[in-house]
Design a protein around this motif. Structure first.
Motif: not given
Length: 137
Positions: A56-58, A60, A83-87, A108
């Motif tokens: 995943g990746q975050t 900000h 902030t966006v979280g990508c699973p 990540w």
């Protein structure tokens, strides 16, 4: 405790990014840490290619307007402080709005087993980039 030696600013490779993108490595963790974090600067309209992260990746957003798109056609618009979280495993792209610079901190984790932490795919098309945006407000 120690200061982490900074690396020179790097230009993002043209085979993974559209437009001008530069980054500064904040941390590239050494085992047992798997933390990775970069401050990434996108020129107007610049963006990553489609990609996914094993863990995943975050993202900000520090300045400007970020666009983050997924394979289902969703394009999120994120502003400074958001902030966006990508699973894990989700194919996505991110970049700057067409009319302003954007900076985000990308975070990540490495896999710890030596396998690729990021899987890169094809460039984002102009129609994918200009799809309708949504705001989480």
């Amino acid at each position: 405790m120690e200061f982490i030696r900074s690396q020179p600013t790097g230009k993002a490779p043209a085979d993974r990014f559209t437009g001008d993108v530069w980054w500064d490595v904040i941390v590239a963790g050494q085992e047992p840490s798997r933390l990775r974090a970069n401050l990434v600067r996108f020129s107007p309209g610049a963006r990553t290619y489609w990609h996914s992260h094993t863990m995943g990746q975050t993202l900000h957003v520090v300045s400007g307007i970020a666009l983050v798109g997924t394979r289902d056609g969703t394009v999120l618009e994120a502003h400074p402080g958001e902030t966006v979280g990508c699973p894990p495993g989700e194919e996505h792209w991110h970049g700057a709005a067409p009319d302003r610079f954007m900076e985000h901190i990308a975070m990540w984790e490495g896999t710890g087993d030596g396998s690729p932490e990021t899987r890169w795919a094809e460039p984002v098309t102009d129609s994918q980039y200009t799809a309708s945006r949504s705001r989480n407000r």
